[in-house]
Design a protein around this motif. Structure first.
Motif, PDB file in Angstrom:
ATOM      1  N   SER A   8     -31.641   9.916  72.584  1.00 45.47           N
ATOM      2  CA  SER A   8     -30.746   9.242  71.639  1.00 45.47           C
ATOM      3  C   SER A   8     -29.913  10.260  70.891  1.00 45.47           C
ATOM      4  CB  SER A   8     -31.587   8.444  70.652  1.00 45.47           C
ATOM      5  OG  SER A   8     -32.530   9.333  70.060  1.00 45.47           O
ATOM      6  N   PHE A  10     -26.156  12.618  71.103  1.00 45.04           N
ATOM      7  CA  PHE A  10     -24.728  12.322  70.960  1.00 45.04           C
ATOM      8  C   PHE A  10     -24.352  11.073  71.772  1.00 45.04           C
ATOM      9  CE2 PHE A  10     -20.295  13.633  72.383  1.00 45.04           C
ATOM     10  CZ  PHE A  10     -19.688  13.406  71.162  1.00 45.04           C
ATOM     11  N   LEU A  11     -24.764  11.049  73.022  1.00 45.51           N
ATOM     12  CA  LEU A  11     -24.370   9.945  73.896  1.00 45.51           C
ATOM     13  C   LEU A  11     -25.289   8.733  73.752  1.00 45.51           C
ATOM     14  CD1 LEU A  11     -22.628   8.780  76.092  1.00 45.51           C
ATOM     15  CD2 LEU A  11     -23.859  10.161  77.775  1.00 45.51           C
ATOM     16  N   THR A  31     -36.783   9.103  71.077  1.00 46.61           N
ATOM     17  CA  THR A  31     -36.531  10.435  70.514  1.00 46.61           C
ATOM     18  C   THR A  31     -37.807  11.249  70.628  1.00 46.61           C
ATOM     19  OG1 THR A  31     -35.941  11.653  68.499  1.00 46.61           O
ATOM     20  CG2 THR A  31     -37.091   9.585  68.170  1.00 46.61           C
ATOM     21  N   THR A  32     -37.661  12.571  70.582  1.00 47.91           N
ATOM     22  CA  THR A  32     -38.862  13.409  70.530  1.00 47.91           C
ATOM     23  C   THR A  32     -39.213  13.749  69.075  1.00 47.91           C
ATOM     24  OG1 THR A  32     -37.638  15.506  70.624  1.00 47.91           O
ATOM     25  CG2 THR A  32     -38.218  14.502  72.742  1.00 47.91           C
ATOM     26  N   SER A  33     -38.380  13.309  68.139  1.00 45.32           N
ATOM     27  CA  SER A  33     -38.495  13.749  66.745  1.00 45.32           C
ATOM     28  C   SER A  33     -38.902  12.599  65.820  1.00 45.32           C
ATOM     29  CB  SER A  33     -37.149  14.302  66.269  1.00 45.32           C
ATOM     30  OG  SER A  33     -36.556  15.113  67.251  1.00 45.32           O
ATOM     31  N   ARG A  36     -36.544  11.132  63.160  1.00 40.65           N
ATOM     32  CA  ARG A  36     -35.330  10.378  63.530  1.00 40.65           C
ATOM     33  C   ARG A  36     -35.603   8.882  63.734  1.00 40.65           C
ATOM     34  NH1 ARG A  36     -32.208  11.639  68.150  1.00 40.65           N
ATOM     35  NH2 ARG A  36     -30.521  10.676  66.972  1.00 40.65           N
ATOM     36  N   ALA A  52     -40.283  12.707  77.786  1.00 39.23           N
ATOM     37  CA  ALA A  52     -40.136  11.931  79.016  1.00 39.23           C
ATOM     38  C   ALA A  52     -41.128  12.334  80.111  1.00 39.23           C
ATOM     39  CB  ALA A  52     -38.703  12.022  79.522  1.00 39.23           C
ATOM     40  N   GLN A  72     -31.394  12.083  78.432  1.00 40.14           N
ATOM     41  CA  GLN A  72     -32.037  13.178  77.710  1.00 40.14           C
ATOM     42  C   GLN A  72     -31.359  14.514  78.046  1.00 40.14           C
ATOM     43  OE1 GLN A  72     -33.093  11.857  80.452  1.00 40.14           O
ATOM     44  NE2 GLN A  72     -34.426  13.157  81.667  1.00 40.14           N
ATOM     45  N   ALA A  73     -31.456  15.446  77.139  1.00 39.49           N
ATOM     46  CA  ALA A  73     -30.911  16.795  77.345  1.00 39.49           C
ATOM     47  C   ALA A  73     -31.668  17.734  76.425  1.00 39.49           C
ATOM     48  CB  ALA A  73     -29.432  16.821  76.977  1.00 39.49           C
ATOM     49  N   TYR A  89     -35.415  17.527  82.810  1.00 41.11           N
ATOM     50  CA  TYR A  89     -34.774  16.648  83.800  1.00 41.11           C
ATOM     51  C   TYR A  89     -35.681  16.306  84.988  1.00 41.11           C
ATOM     52  CZ  TYR A  89     -30.426  17.530  81.300  1.00 41.11           C
ATOM     53  OH  TYR A  89     -29.461  17.597  80.338  1.00 41.11           O
ATOM     54  N   LEU A 167     -18.664  16.703  77.393  1.00 40.62           N
ATOM     55  CA  LEU A 167     -18.423  15.630  76.426  1.00 40.62           C
ATOM     56  C   LEU A 167     -17.746  16.150  75.155  1.00 40.62           C
ATOM     57  CD1 LEU A 167     -21.855  13.755  76.629  1.00 40.62           C
ATOM     58  CD2 LEU A 167     -19.661  13.026  77.616  1.00 40.62           C
ATOM     59  N   ARG A 172     -18.193  15.971  67.817  1.00 42.43           N
ATOM     60  CA  ARG A 172     -18.065  17.130  68.716  1.00 42.43           C
ATOM     61  C   ARG A 172     -16.582  17.278  69.066  1.00 42.43           C
ATOM     62  NH1 ARG A 172     -23.031  16.949  73.116  1.00 42.43           N
ATOM     63  NH2 ARG A 172     -24.722  16.850  71.585  1.00 42.43           N
TER      64      ARG A 172
HETATM   65  N1  NAP Z   1     -23.039  17.193  76.354  1.00 37.29           N
HETATM   66  C1  NAP Z   1     -22.300  17.400  77.439  1.00 37.29           C
HETATM   67  O1  NAP Z   1     -21.238  18.042  77.413  1.00 37.29           O
HETATM   68  C2  NAP Z   1     -22.793  16.849  78.760  1.00 37.29           C
HETATM   69  C3  NAP Z   1     -22.097  17.165  79.931  1.00 37.29           C
HETATM   70  C4  NAP Z   1     -22.546  16.622  81.128  1.00 37.29           C
HETATM   71  C5  NAP Z   1     -23.660  15.801  81.139  1.00 37.29           C
HETATM   72  N2  NAP Z   1     -24.311  15.511  79.980  1.00 37.29           N
HETATM   73  C6  NAP Z   1     -25.492  14.641  80.018  1.00 37.29           C
HETATM   74  O2  NAP Z   1     -25.317  13.605  79.072  1.00 37.29           O
HETATM   75  C7  NAP Z   1     -26.594  13.229  78.534  1.00 37.29           C
HETATM   76  C8  NAP Z   1     -26.511  13.149  77.041  1.00 37.29           C
HETATM   77  O3  NAP Z   1     -26.149  14.388  76.488  1.00 37.29           O
HETATM   78  P1  NAP Z   1     -26.031  14.561  74.905  1.00 37.29           P
HETATM   79  O4  NAP Z   1     -24.944  15.555  74.675  1.00 37.29           O
HETATM   80  O5  NAP Z   1     -25.986  13.218  74.269  1.00 37.29           O
HETATM   81  O6  NAP Z   1     -27.425  15.234  74.568  1.00 37.29           O
HETATM   82  P2  NAP Z   1     -28.046  15.547  73.118  1.00 37.29           P
HETATM   83  O7  NAP Z   1     -27.116  15.129  72.041  1.00 37.29           O
HETATM   84  O8  NAP Z   1     -28.512  16.955  73.122  1.00 37.29           O
HETATM   85  O9  NAP Z   1     -29.318  14.564  73.034  1.00 37.29           O
HETATM   86  C9  NAP Z   1     -30.410  14.769  73.849  1.00 37.29           C
HETATM   87  C10 NAP Z   1     -31.461  13.733  73.582  1.00 37.29           C
HETATM   88  O10 NAP Z   1     -32.535  13.941  74.522  1.00 37.29           O
HETATM   89  C11 NAP Z   1     -33.764  13.966  73.820  1.00 37.29           C
HETATM   90  N3  NAP Z   1     -34.705  14.822  74.554  1.00 37.29           N
HETATM   91  C12 NAP Z   1     -34.722  16.175  74.643  1.00 37.29           C
HETATM   92  N4  NAP Z   1     -35.739  16.559  75.431  1.00 37.29           N
HETATM   93  C13 NAP Z   1     -36.378  15.431  75.818  1.00 37.29           C
HETATM   94  C14 NAP Z   1     -37.519  15.166  76.614  1.00 37.29           C
HETATM   95  N5  NAP Z   1     -38.218  16.128  77.193  1.00 37.29           N
HETATM   96  N6  NAP Z   1     -37.897  13.866  76.786  1.00 37.29           N
HETATM   97  C15 NAP Z   1     -37.196  12.867  76.213  1.00 37.29           C
HETATM   98  N7  NAP Z   1     -36.122  13.053  75.444  1.00 37.29           N
HETATM   99  C16 NAP Z   1     -35.718  14.311  75.252  1.00 37.29           C
HETATM  100  C17 NAP Z   1     -33.423  14.512  72.448  1.00 37.29           C
HETATM  101  O11 NAP Z   1     -34.462  14.175  71.574  1.00 37.29           O
HETATM  102  P3  NAP Z   1     -34.381  14.287  69.974  1.00 37.29           P
HETATM  103  O12 NAP Z   1     -33.881  12.945  69.519  1.00 37.29           O
HETATM  104  O13 NAP Z   1     -35.735  14.564  69.519  1.00 37.29           O
HETATM  105  O14 NAP Z   1     -33.397  15.399  69.655  1.00 37.29           O
HETATM  106  C18 NAP Z   1     -32.091  13.809  72.191  1.00 37.29           C
HETATM  107  O15 NAP Z   1     -32.306  12.503  71.708  1.00 37.29           O
HETATM  108  C19 NAP Z   1     -27.594  14.213  79.059  1.00 37.29           C
HETATM  109  O16 NAP Z   1     -28.295  13.637  80.133  1.00 37.29           O
HETATM  110  C20 NAP Z   1     -26.743  15.372  79.543  1.00 37.29           C
HETATM  111  O17 NAP Z   1     -27.353  16.050  80.617  1.00 37.29           O
HETATM  112  C21 NAP Z   1     -23.901  16.005  78.791  1.00 37.29           C
END
Ligand code: NAP
Length: 443
Positions: A8, A10-11, A31-33, A36, A52, A72-73, A89, A167, A172
């Motif tokens: 949960s 950014f996206l 969320t892992t936190s 939140r 996950a 997730q990321a 992943y 993104l 951002r």
């Molecule tokens: N950002 C980019 O530019 C970009 C580009 C290409 C693809 N993507 C893909 O788009 C998706 C969303 O990206 P985002 O930018 O929204 O990511 P983000 O803001 O970093 O959020 C990541 C989320 O994943 C959760 N998370 C981290 N590790 C985890 C785990 N092991 N198990 C379960 N949840 C976990 C985090 O938990 P917490 O709530 O605890 O923080 C957070 O809610 C991702 O799949 C990413 O690979 C992003």
């Protein structure tokens, strides 16, 4: 529909918000936190703690879900290693495979992957049909993750991999991210293509994938891959920031992946991008990065001060930042204009501390005023024809100055001739004397 969004950030949050507003679906958000959870409960019907890779937690989160969205990321800005990438992943998808017999109601899995699986294509176009060639460990993990998900497909379960561009969007924004490069010298020519995606189009495409029951891999990027140099040029045009100085003869190490990702399939599926290309707003943020950059220029200037104009010389309102470092000598002067009152000058201190010295035509100091970004006096407006000078009372002091234009270098200032010329030894001694007027007086 009952939908679980894993992750949960950014996206994931924006997606939940979008569906919440529509009111059609029942959303579970993870969320892992623990801290939140409260905020996420305002976005979803249910918010749960989840790593996950944890089978019991993943089963509980997906227990009644008809659709699972994996968003997730690795969280935070730190660069994570390949193992951490695998834990985020690939491991969760191995766990998911093992749970599928207990999730008969799960009809679709959507995963937001990345175009980085394509690796380098020497600037050429890539689409979903080309053989992927990840160029590093991170790309390889993402490719493995995709393959694990593909193995989850069955006649009753669709699998959709969305390969997203980088993104950007609210929170951002591109301007502050790109501004860090403005005015720097960088190796290479910046002729590396990258693909971008507005957050709202990522949300829109995921939504379309769910509504349309997409069961394939789709690139989700905007219409216009652009080179880093092109993007920086657009930034300079929009903001007036300093351009990047590219050093074409210097190699970029490690070399950046250079590819143009095609979104033809996305269009064929009927998705209409809300942000088909990057449009940078024409604005300049007067932020810490800009103040820092002007201050650094002042530090390295023989005059110990530097301007950053927000206006063009021919404009009638001059607005500029003036960074002053201790030791800078501003020869006393006044501004005279033909139109009565137009020689005013307005100073507001944005950072640090400045001493204003107001003088009579014979050089007598009639007033001193400390101007400080923290107050109590942050700025002044001086009337036309009032002689004055400034000294820096702190390092990296920055003023916002406003005066009437257009700027005419020969007619802008009227100096007091009895004070030394800038650059002389006498000027240095004079500046020190003025600065001492502001030193705290010991009891
Ligand atoms: N950002 C980019 O530019 C970009 C580009 C290409 C693809 N993507 C893909 O788009 C998706 C969303 O990206 P985002 O930018 O929204 O990511 P983000 O803001 O970093 O959020 C990541 C989320 O994943 C959760 N998370 C981290 N590790 C985890 C785990 N092991 N198990 C379960 N949840 C976990 C985090 O938990 P917490 O709530 O605890 O923080 C957070 O809610 C991702 O799949 C990413 O690979 C992003």
């Amino acid at each position: 529909m009952r939908i679980t969004i894993i992750g949960s950030g950014f996206l994931g949050s924006a997606l939940a918000h979008h569906w919440r507003q529509q009111g059609h679906h029942q959303i579970t958000l993870t969320t892992t936190s623990p801290e939140r959870l409260g905020v996420l409960e305002t976005l979803a019907h249910r918010a749960v703690l989840l790593q996950a890779g944890d089978p019991a937690a993943l089963l509980a989160a997906l227990a009644d879900a008809e659709v699972a969205i994996f968003c997730q990321a690795p969280t935070g800005s730190r660069q994570v290693d390949t193992d951490a990438y695998r834990a985020t992943y690939a491991d969760p998808f191995t766990t998911l495979q093992g749970l599928l017999p207990q999730l008969p109601q799960l009809g679709q899995i959507v995963y937001t992957g990345s175009g980085s699986v394509y690796g380098d294509a020497a600037g050429g176009w890539v689409d979903e049909a080309v053989a992927v060639q990840p160029r590093d460990g991170h790309g390889q993990v993402l490719w493995e993750a995709e393959q694990m998900l593909q193995a989850c497909r069955s006649p009753r379960r669709r699998v959709c991999v969305l390969r997203l561009g980088a993104l950007y969007g609210p929170g951002r924004e591109l301007i502050p991210r790109l501004s860090r490069l403005a005015g720097t010298t960088r190796p290479g020519a910046g002729q590396v293509y990258c693909s971008w995606l507005h957050r709202d189009d990522a949300v829109g495409a995921i939504s379309a994938a769910v509504e349309g029951g997409w069961d394939e891999t789709v690139n989700v990027v905007d219409d216009e891959p652009c080179t880093v140099a092109d993007l920086m040029e657009r930034l300079v045009t929009a903001t007036g920031l300093e351009p990047v100085c590219w050093q074409g003869d210097q190699p970029v190490t490690p070399a950046m992946a250079n590819r143009r990702v095609s979104n033809r399939r996305l269009h064929q599926l009927g998705y209409c991008l809300a942000h088909p290309r990057i449009v940078l707003p024409r604005l300049v943020s007067i932020d810490d990065a800009l103040l820092g950059a002007v201050s650094r220029r002042a530090l390295h200037s023989p005059r110990r001060r530097a301007n950053h104009n927000l206006h063009r010389h021919e404009e009638s309102v001059q607005r500029f930042l003036n960074a002053l470092q201790p030791g800078t000598y501003v020869r006393p002067h006044r501004h005279v204009r033909a139109e009565p009152g137009a020689g005013f000058e307005c100073f507001v201190v944005l950072q640090g501390s400045i001493g204003l010295v107001v003088l009579e035509a014979d050089g007598t100091v009639i007033h001193t005023q400390r101007l400080d970004a923290a107050g109590p006096v942050r700025g002044v407006e001086l009337a036309q024809e009032q002689f004055h000078t400034l000294v820096a009372l702190s390092s990296d002091a920055v003023l916002l100055e406003l005066k009437q234009g257009p700027y005419q270098p020969t007619a802008d200032k009227d100096f007091l001739p009895q004070f030394p010329q800038e650059g002389s030894v006498a000027a240095q001694a004079q500046e020190e004397r003025w600065r001492q007027l502001f030193e705290p007086i010991s009891p």
